[in-house]
Design a protein around this motif. Structure first.
Motif, PDB file in Angstrom:
ATOM      1  N   SER A  68       0.824  -1.212   0.000  1.00 15.43           N
ATOM      2  CA  SER A  68       0.000   0.000   0.000  1.00 15.43           C
ATOM      3  C   SER A  68       0.854   1.257   0.000  1.00 15.43           C
ATOM      4  N   LYS A  69       0.374   2.293  -0.702  1.00 15.37           N
ATOM      5  CA  LYS A  69       1.066   3.589  -0.668  1.00 15.37           C
ATOM      6  C   LYS A  69       0.441   4.511   0.378  1.00 15.37           C
ATOM      7  N   MET A  70      -0.672   4.104   0.923  1.00 17.22           N
ATOM      8  CA  MET A  70      -1.358   4.945   1.906  1.00 17.22           C
ATOM      9  C   MET A  70      -1.159   4.455   3.340  1.00 17.22           C
ATOM     10  N   PHE A  71      -1.248   3.155   3.528  1.00 18.60           N
ATOM     11  CA  PHE A  71      -1.175   2.599   4.889  1.00 18.60           C
ATOM     12  C   PHE A  71       0.236   2.098   5.195  1.00 18.60           C
ATOM     13  N   ILE A  72       0.656   2.374   6.414  1.00 18.33           N
ATOM     14  CA  ILE A  72       2.001   1.963   6.845  1.00 18.33           C
ATOM     15  C   ILE A  72       1.866   1.089   8.090  1.00 18.33           C
ATOM     16  N   ALA A  73       2.599  -0.012   8.130  1.00 18.48           N
ATOM     17  CA  ALA A  73       2.654  -0.847   9.338  1.00 18.48           C
ATOM     18  C   ALA A  73       3.913  -0.441  10.115  1.00 18.48           C
ATOM     19  N   PRO A  74       3.755   0.157  11.307  1.00 22.40           N
ATOM     20  CA  PRO A  74       4.900   0.733  12.016  1.00 22.40           C
ATOM     21  C   PRO A  74       5.794  -0.278  12.746  1.00 22.40           C
ATOM     22  N   VAL A  75       5.338  -1.509  12.866  1.00 25.37           N
ATOM     23  CA  VAL A  75       6.092  -2.492  13.657  1.00 25.37           C
ATOM     24  C   VAL A  75       7.214  -3.109  12.830  1.00 25.37           C
ATOM     25  N   VAL A  76       8.351  -3.342  13.467  1.00 24.82           N
ATOM     26  CA  VAL A  76       9.474  -4.049  12.856  1.00 24.82           C
ATOM     27  C   VAL A  76       8.977  -5.397  12.318  1.00 24.82           C
ATOM     28  N   LYS A  77       9.309  -5.667  11.050  1.00 26.73           N
ATOM     29  CA  LYS A  77       8.716  -6.831  10.360  1.00 26.73           C
ATOM     30  C   LYS A  77       8.836  -8.137  11.140  1.00 26.73           C
ATOM     31  N   GLU A  78      10.006  -8.394  11.675  1.00 26.88           N
ATOM     32  CA  GLU A  78      10.216  -9.714  12.291  1.00 26.88           C
ATOM     33  C   GLU A  78       9.482  -9.869  13.631  1.00 26.88           C
ATOM     34  N   ASP A  79       8.957  -8.776  14.157  1.00 27.21           N
ATOM     35  CA  ASP A  79       8.260  -8.858  15.445  1.00 27.21           C
ATOM     36  C   ASP A  79       6.752  -8.658  15.324  1.00 27.21           C
ATOM     37  N   ARG A  80       6.247  -8.724  14.106  1.00 28.83           N
ATOM     38  CA  ARG A  80       4.826  -8.476  13.884  1.00 28.83           C
ATOM     39  C   ARG A  80       3.936  -9.511  14.548  1.00 28.83           C
ATOM     40  N   SER A  81       2.882  -9.017  15.186  1.00 29.39           N
ATOM     41  CA  SER A  81       1.907  -9.893  15.822  1.00 29.39           C
ATOM     42  C   SER A  81       0.964 -10.476  14.780  1.00 29.39           C
ATOM     43  N   MET A  82       0.586 -11.731  14.999  1.00 33.15           N
ATOM     44  CA  MET A  82      -0.379 -12.400  14.144  1.00 33.15           C
ATOM     45  C   MET A  82      -1.806 -12.059  14.587  1.00 33.15           C
ATOM     46  N   MET A  83      -1.923 -11.494  15.786  1.00 32.54           N
ATOM     47  CA  MET A  83      -3.239 -11.271  16.385  1.00 32.54           C
ATOM     48  C   MET A  83      -3.701  -9.821  16.290  1.00 32.54           C
ATOM     49  N   ASN A  84      -2.771  -8.902  16.533  1.00 32.17           N
ATOM     50  CA  ASN A  84      -3.122  -7.483  16.543  1.00 32.17           C
ATOM     51  C   ASN A  84      -2.250  -6.785  15.492  1.00 32.17           C
ATOM     52  N   VAL A  85      -2.898  -6.283  14.452  1.00 32.85           N
ATOM     53  CA  VAL A  85      -2.171  -5.678  13.334  1.00 32.85           C
ATOM     54  C   VAL A  85      -2.380  -4.167  13.392  1.00 32.85           C
ATOM     55  N   THR A  86      -1.294  -3.426  13.631  1.00 35.65           N
ATOM     56  CA  THR A  86      -1.426  -1.973  13.725  1.00 35.65           C
ATOM     57  C   THR A  86      -0.996  -1.329  12.410  1.00 35.65           C
ATOM     58  N   PHE A  87      -1.665  -0.231  12.044  1.00 40.22           N
ATOM     59  CA  PHE A  87      -1.286   0.505  10.844  1.00 40.22           C
ATOM     60  C   PHE A  87      -1.756   1.951  10.933  1.00 40.22           C
ATOM     61  N   VAL A  88      -1.104   2.804  10.153  1.00 43.92           N
ATOM     62  CA  VAL A  88      -1.425   4.236  10.167  1.00 43.92           C
ATOM     63  C   VAL A  88      -1.394   4.780   8.736  1.00 43.92           C
ATOM     64  N   THR A  89      -1.982   5.949   8.545  1.00 43.73           N
ATOM     65  CA  THR A  89      -1.739   6.719   7.314  1.00 43.73           C
ATOM     66  C   THR A  89      -0.893   7.912   7.727  1.00 43.73           C
ATOM     67  N   GLU A  90      -0.641   8.802   6.763  1.00 43.51           N
ATOM     68  CA  GLU A  90       0.220   9.937   7.101  1.00 43.51           C
ATOM     69  C   GLU A  90      -0.488  11.007   7.918  1.00 43.51           C
ATOM     70  N   SER A  91      -1.821  11.009   7.921  1.00 39.95           N
ATOM     71  CA  SER A  91      -2.491  12.079   8.662  1.00 39.95           C
ATOM     72  C   SER A  91      -3.579  11.554   9.588  1.00 39.95           C
ATOM     73  N   ASP A  92      -3.720  12.242  10.705  1.00 41.72           N
ATOM     74  CA  ASP A  92      -4.756  11.890  11.680  1.00 41.72           C
ATOM     75  C   ASP A  92      -6.151  12.002  11.066  1.00 41.72           C
ATOM     76  N   GLU A  93      -6.266  12.987  10.188  1.00 43.30           N
ATOM     77  CA  GLU A  93      -7.557  13.230   9.559  1.00 43.30           C
ATOM     78  C   GLU A  93      -7.972  12.036   8.709  1.00 43.30           C
ATOM     79  N   LEU A  94      -7.005  11.550   7.945  1.00 47.80           N
ATOM     80  CA  LEU A  94      -7.263  10.406   7.074  1.00 47.80           C
ATOM     81  C   LEU A  94      -7.534   9.146   7.909  1.00 47.80           C
ATOM     82  N   ASN A  95      -6.797   9.010   9.011  1.00 47.94           N
ATOM     83  CA  ASN A  95      -7.054   7.882   9.919  1.00 47.94           C
ATOM     84  C   ASN A  95      -8.511   7.901  10.379  1.00 47.94           C
ATOM     85  N   LYS A  96      -8.939   9.082  10.783  1.00 48.83           N
ATOM     86  CA  LYS A  96     -10.301   9.247  11.298  1.00 48.83           C
ATOM     87  C   LYS A  96     -11.337   8.898  10.241  1.00 48.83           C
TER      88      LYS A  96
END
Ligand SMILES: *Cc1c(COP(=O)(O)O)cnc(C)c1O
Length: 360
Positions: A282-310
């Motif tokens: 994706s060019k919009m969504f970013i996964a902030p967690v280090v790849k090798e430590d990614r959880s299989m249960m809880n997947v976190t992600f963000v966009t560049e702006s709070d507004e877009l997140n909302k």
């Protein structure tokens, strides 16, 4: 309204077949003329429910015979106090690894009891976006115990290895990854979790503890926090969370009938890779967690702006994908995809995210 895809971190989705079975048995459990909610916890019929729950737990997780399974109340947070009270009684040293908010809370709770509580490792420097790499040298060999949070619900990180603590018993909070994949219980002194993340309704906390560690509580420890008392009374010192234990038993049967924890792991890996694969392209969504430590249960992600997140969270809710807002302490989004989340739910979420990306 049809059922939504619920990505809540907890309480969270339960398997539909479990809910249907609980509903079918609600008024008259197996011809007893009563609901499980109404039964005496000392009755023969309820005894068979709690005994079976324990037996299936042992079978599904492969719990060794020298471990006790306790069905308690008070949530995971009560164990933050119970663990130091039960085990910080020898050298009075305990080593904590701070990998997120829950392990930090557990550490702060342990500080209340007057022992020598140390930080063995931390990932706070990068907002808990990775798991500290620990070796035996990070733990004091004379500590009464070491403590980790195995899956960090809020940040979306997980241990892919079990830290080597030598002879020091390792205690782990597994609230958000309990029964999500096979786990070698024999490597731990104790594991525990609140049921509401992955194994049942809120109100039940399951503690699995090595028997030889019990029985060293000082006299002044409250009875209800003494694991030995709970173990000696088969979790029936007082009224246990009867209904939650029953539903947990139904969830365990569901796992067993699907092929056990190996099958559960495949199911969960598949869902997580669908979501992470999309996030990585994706060019919009970013996964902030280090790849090798990614959880299989809880997947976190963000966009560049709070507004877009909302906007994303609001549009997703509208479309039937609920509870995707990230924890208030980190912002952004989080999709909790526990055992009960079907593959279809993740596929549809990714389709929705791709459409959202195109049109925004
Ligand atoms: C949710 C959670 C807790 C807190 O659980 P309660 O049952 O609400 O006390 C603790 N640890 C982890 C890893 C969690 O996910």
């Amino acid at each position: 309204m049809s059922r939504v895809f619920n990505f809540s971190a907890g309480p969270s989705m339960l398997p539909e077949s479990v809910l249907n079975r609980a509903a079918a048995e609600m008024l008259n459990y197996k011809g007893s003329g009563q609901s499980v909610m109404e039964m005496s916890h000392r009755s023969k019929i309820y005894e068979s429910i709690i005994n079976e729950a324990q037996q299936i737990f042992r079978e599904v997780l492969g719990i060794p015979d020298n471990y006790k399974v306790l069905f308690l109340q008070g949530g995971a947070s009560t164990q933050f106090a119970a663990i130091p009270l039960n085990f910080m009684n020898g050298s009075k040293k305990a080593d904590y690894v701070l990998s997120g908010q829950f392990s930090t809370k557990a550490y702060k709770e342990a500080l209340k009891f007057g022992g020598d509580v140390a930080v063995a490792g931390s990932s706070k420097d990068k907002n808990f976006s990775y798991i500290p790499k620990l070796t035996r040298a990070d733990f004091r060999p004379d500590a009464d115990y070491a403590y980790i949070c195995f899956n960090n619900t809020i940040y979306g990180t997980t241990y892919k290895y079990i830290p080597d603590t030598g002879d020091v018993p390792l205690m782990a909070d597994v609230s958000s990854c309990f029964l999500s994949e096979p786990m070698d219980v024999s490597k731990f002194g104790l594991i525990y979790g609140g049921a509401q993340k992955n194994i049942g309704p809120a109100g039940l906390t399951v503690v699995i503890v090595r028997e030889d560690l019990l029985g060293n509580c000082p006299e002044n420890v409250p009875t209800m926090l003494d694991y030995k008392v709970m173990a000696d009374n088969d979790s029936m010192y007082n009224t246990p969370p009867c209904w939650s234990i029953y539903v947990c038993k139904l969830v365990l049967e569901w796992i067993r009938d699907l092929g056990g924890l190996e099958a559960m792991k495949l199911h969960n890996e598949k869902k997580a890779s669908i979501l992470y694969d999309y996030l990585d392209t994706s060019k919009m969504f970013i996964a902030p967690v280090v790849k090798e430590d990614r959880s299989m249960m809880n997947v976190t992600f963000v966009t560049e702006s709070d507004e877009l997140n909302k906007k994303f969270v609001a549009d997703a809710t509208e479309a039937g994908f609920v509870n995707l807002k990230g924890h208030r302490s980190v912002g952004g989004m989080r999709a909790s995809i526990y055992n009960a989340m079907p593959i279809e739910g993740v596929e549809k979420l990714v389709d929705f995210m791709a459409k959202f990306e195109k049109s925004n």
